[in-house]
Structures are given as C-alpha cells and as structure tokens.
Enzyme design. Structure first.
Site, PDB file in Angstrom:
ATOM      1  N   SER A   1       8.832  -7.745  -5.607  1.00 45.81           N
ATOM      2  CA  SER A   1       8.065  -6.843  -6.466  1.00 45.81           C
ATOM      3  C   SER A   1       6.910  -6.189  -5.702  1.00 45.81           C
ATOM      4  O   SER A   1       7.131  -5.475  -4.744  1.00 45.81           O
ATOM      5  CB  SER A   1       7.583  -7.602  -7.699  1.00 45.81           C
ATOM      6  OG  SER A   1       7.060  -6.709  -8.636  1.00 45.81           O
TER       7      SER A   1
ATOM      8  N   THR B   1       2.650 -16.019 -21.546  1.00 49.71           N
ATOM      9  CA  THR B   1       2.530 -14.985 -20.522  1.00 49.71           C
ATOM     10  C   THR B   1       3.826 -14.818 -19.753  1.00 49.71           C
ATOM     11  O   THR B   1       4.434 -15.795 -19.330  1.00 49.71           O
ATOM     12  CB  THR B   1       1.440 -15.395 -19.514  1.00 49.71           C
ATOM     13  OG1 THR B   1       0.324 -15.858 -20.257  1.00 49.71           O
ATOM     14  CG2 THR B   1       1.015 -14.226 -18.675  1.00 49.71           C
TER      15      THR B   1
ATOM     16  N   GLU C   1       3.032  -6.331 -21.461  1.00 54.32           N
ATOM     17  CA  GLU C   1       2.002  -7.259 -20.984  1.00 54.32           C
ATOM     18  C   GLU C   1       0.951  -6.472 -20.214  1.00 54.32           C
ATOM     19  O   GLU C   1       1.242  -5.399 -19.672  1.00 54.32           O
ATOM     20  CB  GLU C   1       2.612  -8.351 -20.106  1.00 54.32           C
ATOM     21  CG  GLU C   1       3.246  -7.860 -18.842  1.00 54.32           C
ATOM     22  CD  GLU C   1       3.785  -8.992 -17.955  1.00 54.32           C
ATOM     23  OE1 GLU C   1       3.747 -10.154 -18.372  1.00 54.32           O
ATOM     24  OE2 GLU C   1       4.229  -8.685 -16.847  1.00 54.32           O
TER      25      GLU C   1
END
Length: 588
Positions: free
Chosen positions: A141, A376, A400
């Site tokens: 990522s 989360t 989020e």
C-alpha cells in the site's frame, strides 16, 4: 543450497563479517501473519519478504484453504500485485505473485493471476465476481519503498478476520519445507490451471461502477478540471478509465508521478494521508492547468485524498472524515433522488469505523436509515457489509478516517478508483449549483450538526513503554481506576476494547469485539468530546482520534475548534506524557 543468489549473498556476507546482530535481526523471528496478512521489508531471512517466506506463507494458506473448501480445486483463487520491487534482494510484487501462483497450481488449484499491475480493490472484486475461494494481493500500500505485503481475502470478498489469521499462521508453521519445484515459477506459464482475469475485470468492474453514475449529462458538459496523481503507484490507467466510464473528460495526470516506480523518487513517504508534502507536484500542475480539484491515490489505489482550491487561492486538503461526510451525504442523496432501488429506507445502511467521525450517525438519525460502527479497519466493515447484504439490506457506503471509502457494493473493501470518480461527479454536480466541495461540506454540517475532528500519533519503538502507558491509564486514580478527568475536562464514560470494559453498558461489557493483543481505550467527555487512543497494527505508533459533535444549529465553529484543541492538548499532556515516556511527535 541457494535458490535466490541475491538473498544468499546478503546472508553469506553477514556470516563472513561475523555480524551476529544483523543475522539475529534477519532470522530470530518469523514475520507474523495477522488479519492484515504480512507486511515487512523485502530482504533476506524469515523476518523479511522474500521468495522463501512467500513460498512458505502460500503453502500454509493453500493447506488451510484445502481444509476449509472441499471445492477449492473447482473454484480456485485470484492473485494480484502492485509495482513494488527491491533491487538488492531481487524481490518484487510480481515475482512474489508468480511464486504464490506456482504453489497453488502445483496442488491442482486453479489460479486467476493478473498479468499486469492492478489496484488492490480488483482482487476482492474478482473473488466476488467469479465466486472464488480466496484472493491474495501482493502490496504494501502506502508503506515506505523497502516494504512489501501479502493481503488476504476470504470467499465473501472481504479481508480475513479472526480466527482465520490464527489458522493460516499455524498452517504456515506446519508447511515450512518448500514443496518440490516450489521455486520454478516458469511451470505456471504452460499450465491449464492458470487464467488471466485482467481483460474481463477491466471490462466488468467499470461496468459495475457505472451503477453509481447518476449525472452523465452534467459530466459530459462540466468545465471543472481535475488533477490526478497516482504517486508512482498503479492508479493512473484505472482512474483514467473510470472517468471515461462516467463520461468525464480525463483528469490531468501529474507527469512525474503517473508511471509506476518502485523508488517513489518524488516523495519522502508515498502516503497521501501525510498531506501537503505528497501533493506539491499536484498543486503546481493544478495552478498551471487551471484545475480546482486534486484527486490523489495511494500507490495501490485503495485510498483517496482530495484537495480543493479555495476562493482565497489557498488549497484545502480534506481530511478523511470530511470527505466521508461529503460522500455519505452525496451517496444517500443520489439513492433518495435517483435510485431504482425499491427497498424501504429502513433497509438502508451505512458503516464507519469506531475511530472515524460520527457524521454518518447524525445523517442517519435525521434521514431514517441505519448507521453502524465497527472496529477499526476495512476488514470489519467489509465483513459486516456482506452479512447485511446477505440479509437483503443495502449497504450504500462505508468509510474510515484513514482516507478509505467503499462506495460500491461490488467491492467489499476500500476502493480509491471508484471513490475518485464519484467525487468528481459530485464536484461537477455541485458546480452546476455554484457550490464548491467546501461550501457543501459546511452545508452538511449546518444541516446535521458540526463534527470537528483531530487525529495524530506519537512514535514509540519500545513495546514495554506502550504497555506501561496504557497500564497507567487503567490504574490512573488508584488500582483499576480509570481517569476521572483529563486536565479540566471531566471524563463521563470509558470503553476499553483491550479488556472488554464499557462503563456505559448496564453489564459494563463492551458490545464490539475485544482483542487482548492490541491496546484501545475510548474516553467520552462531559463536553460532548470523544477521544480514542490505540496502538497501530502495522507501525510503531500510538494513535489518537478526537471528535467534538455539536447538535444542528450550533454554528460557532471557531469556538468548537478551540475547545477541541484544548482537549487534545490535555490528552497529550496528561494521558500520553510524551516527555516522561520519551515519545516522538508526528512531524509534518
């Protein structure tokens, strides 16, 4: 016995130097396989991402899937990769993906291996679309360039949650010896079990996201100009295609950042969450081409940052919570005005994680749909969304604060490609009403109540200090006594998701799942403020998230901001105690 000459040479060199410290670092502990899969630097040894650890991980995952799916050899798995590569160890996302594919194919499992780089959301999309057993995405990522990762999706199209991570980790332990021909990835090229989903997904995905396109005529006509950056990652081609699918003129691409480059030469960290530093080149291009809006994806294109030029000439970078408020408002409004969805409003849901703004809750209360919060991370939202959808509910949107948005039911994970084009359509629509994104954000807050948020983190490399810090909070006013106040702010409620305590519940037990392995405490304050402190799963950070929610009609924003700033200062001073605990502040 050497299979990878480069990692072999690194280890040989360390042995020759007698460098016990470094060898210890490489070989003392295996990378932990968690719900986020693996994430570590590429390099030699079992603590790093390399050919051997990828083979071992995939062997374990393969055995675990065989145990869980009797039809694995009929359905198969999908594997995708980004453009990361490390010259010194010879590791790359593509190489790792091919080795993983080889492992499955050697056991007679069909593999849908993308022939080229893709955005992360294409993997969960393919799992769902082709009804596969699982998916793997090789990506780190927005991590620094030396890192790589191995992210896993289950048959429901969402990231894995416990107990799968434990089951896979155990299976990896039990399958460490590489199987025959494990290294010979050329074998897959002639296998009948190898399929390439690239062309199909590039067609079907863009067809599916068009269900979220409501203003094609406005898109065709708009004069609004957009700049897009993929920050040296995979996003460029796919955002261009998404704009085309929505009949929008293509965005201007930042030339220095549009092509994939594993060195990420123009940024210190390839993370658009870090704000303006990553967007410097985008601002320059926008000024040159007269674009008012910047869309920035992280390198694997599952997140999105947005900036807009204000009347003053300044650029405003929206926080994840602000864009979440805008997209939530937009997607609900589109559903209400245009949707052919005949479901009643009571069957409509939106989700966000517990550390994200509660603005969706305020919109849901006023409009009559359902809002739920999850733990989360998108793994929780994706899994919960699938459960709701299986019950016949519609999940319109989930987000989020870490700039992740799920705007399309076809992908049960965050998706920066669909989020980018939906944001562009929203901006184009608002422009026909002479409204900017910032003005519309204010309108949302005026209608549903201001939600001011502030989040940051401290860096701490000593796990003992982190444990001590949270232990101190649990025994703040004597043994087993949480703090009653934080500076001048009175604490009115406490939820500890490490221990499972929640002072607001009749039985004092938290509703959300608890995890002893990670630290997370949420404080509610008498002034309407909420603050959560938690450890990060992937970085040496203690993060905090704070929010002040005002009912509609309280429009003194400056006063609210000042109150939140003071609350955050008190939180840092009394609960973090950075000097005493030698914590390093986030640096801009």
């Amino acid at each position: 016995y050497q299979q990878n000459p480069k990692t072999y040479a690194i280890v040989k060199q360390l042995l020759a130097e007698g460098n016990a410290g470094e060898l210890q670092k490489y070989f003392s502990s295996r990378m932990e396989f968690g719900t986020a899969g693996l994430r570590a630097a590429m390099g030699a040894g079992i603590s790093h991402m390399n050919d051997l650890t990828i083979i071992q991980t995939t062997q374990g995952f393969c055995r675990y899937l065989e145990k869980n799916f009797s039809d694995l050899k009929k359905r198969g798995v999908v594997i995708g990769f980004d453009a990361r590569a490390d010259l010194s160890s010879g590791g790359s996302s593509k190489r790792f993906a091919r080795l993983a594919a080889n492992t499955f194919i050697s056991q007679g499992v069909p593999v849908y291996l993308f022939s080229d780089i893709i955005p992360t959301p294409f993997v969960p999309y393919t799992v769902t679309h082709l009804k596969l057993c699982a998916g793997i995405m090789v990506t780190a990522s927005h991590n620094p360039k030396q890192d790589n990762g191995y992210k896993v999706y289950w048959e429901n199209g969402a990231q894995i949650i416990s107990p799968h991570d434990k089951g896979i980790a155990q299976a990896i332990e039990e399958n460490q010896d590489p199987w025959p021909q494990a290294w010979d990835d050329k074998l897959i090229d002639h296998s009948l079990l190898l399929h390439d989903p690239y062309a199909m997904v590039n067609k079907e995905y863009f067809k599916d996201i068009q269900k979220q396109c409501f203003y094609r005529n406005i898109n065709k006509e708009t004069n609004l100009k957009f700049v897009h950056t993929s920050v040296h990652g995979v996003g460029h081609k796919f955002v261009q295609l998404a704009f085309k699918a929505f009949d929008l003129s293509p965005p201007f691409a930042v030339p220095e950042q549009k092509d994939p480059d594993p060195e990420f030469p123009t940024v210190k960290y390839p993370n658009p969450e870090e704000g303006k530093g990553v967007l410097t080149l985008s601002f320059a291009l926008a000024e040159k081409d007269g674009a008012r809006i910047i869309l920035a994806n992280d390198p694997d294109a599952d997140r999105l940052a947005v900036a807009e030029k204000q009347e003053s000439g300044e650029w405003k970078v929206f926080s994840g919570n602000e864009l979440g408020a805008l997209l939530g408002w937009w997607i609900f409004t589109c559903w209400k005005n245009n949707s052919r969805d005949t479901r009643a409003i009571k069957d409509i849901y939106m989700l966000s994680s517990t550390v994200s703004s509660k603005i969706l809750r305020a919109i849901a209360l006023k409009e009559g749909f359902h809002f739920e919060e999850t733990l989360t991370g998108f793994k929780w939202m994706g899994n919960r969304a699938k459960q709701l959808m299986d019950q016949g509910k519609a999940v319109l949107f989930a987000f989020e604060e870490a700039i992740g948005y799920m705007c399309c039911p076809a992908v049960l994970d965050k998706d920066g490609v669909s989020a980018a084009v939906i944001t562009a359509e929203m901006a184009s629509f608002l422009a026909t009403r002479n409204l900017s994104l910032s003005q519309q954000l204010k309108a949302v807050y005026d209608e549903y109540g201001f939600h001011i948020t502030k989040a940051s983190y401290f860096i701490c490399h000593d796990p003992e200090v982190i444990l001590q810090l949270f232990d101190n909070l649990r025994n703040f006013d004597g043994k087993n006594m949480y703090p009653k106040s934080c500076g001048r702010f009175k604490v009115s409620g406490i939820r500890d998701l490490t221990t499972g305590y929640d002072s607001s519940q009749p039985d004092q037990k938290a509703i959300l799942p608890t995890s002893k392995s990670s630290q997370m405490i949420t404080f509610t304050f008498a002034n309407g403020g909420v603050a959560t402190m938690r450890t990060s799963g992937t970085e040496p950070k203690i993060k905090y998230y704070s929010e002040l929610c005002a009912p509609p009609g309280n429009s003194d924003v400056e006063q609210l901001k000042k109150e939140l700033d003071e609350l955050v200062n008190a939180l840092e001073k009394h609960f973090f105690q950075p000097e005493k605990n030698k914590l390093q502040r986030k640096t801009e």
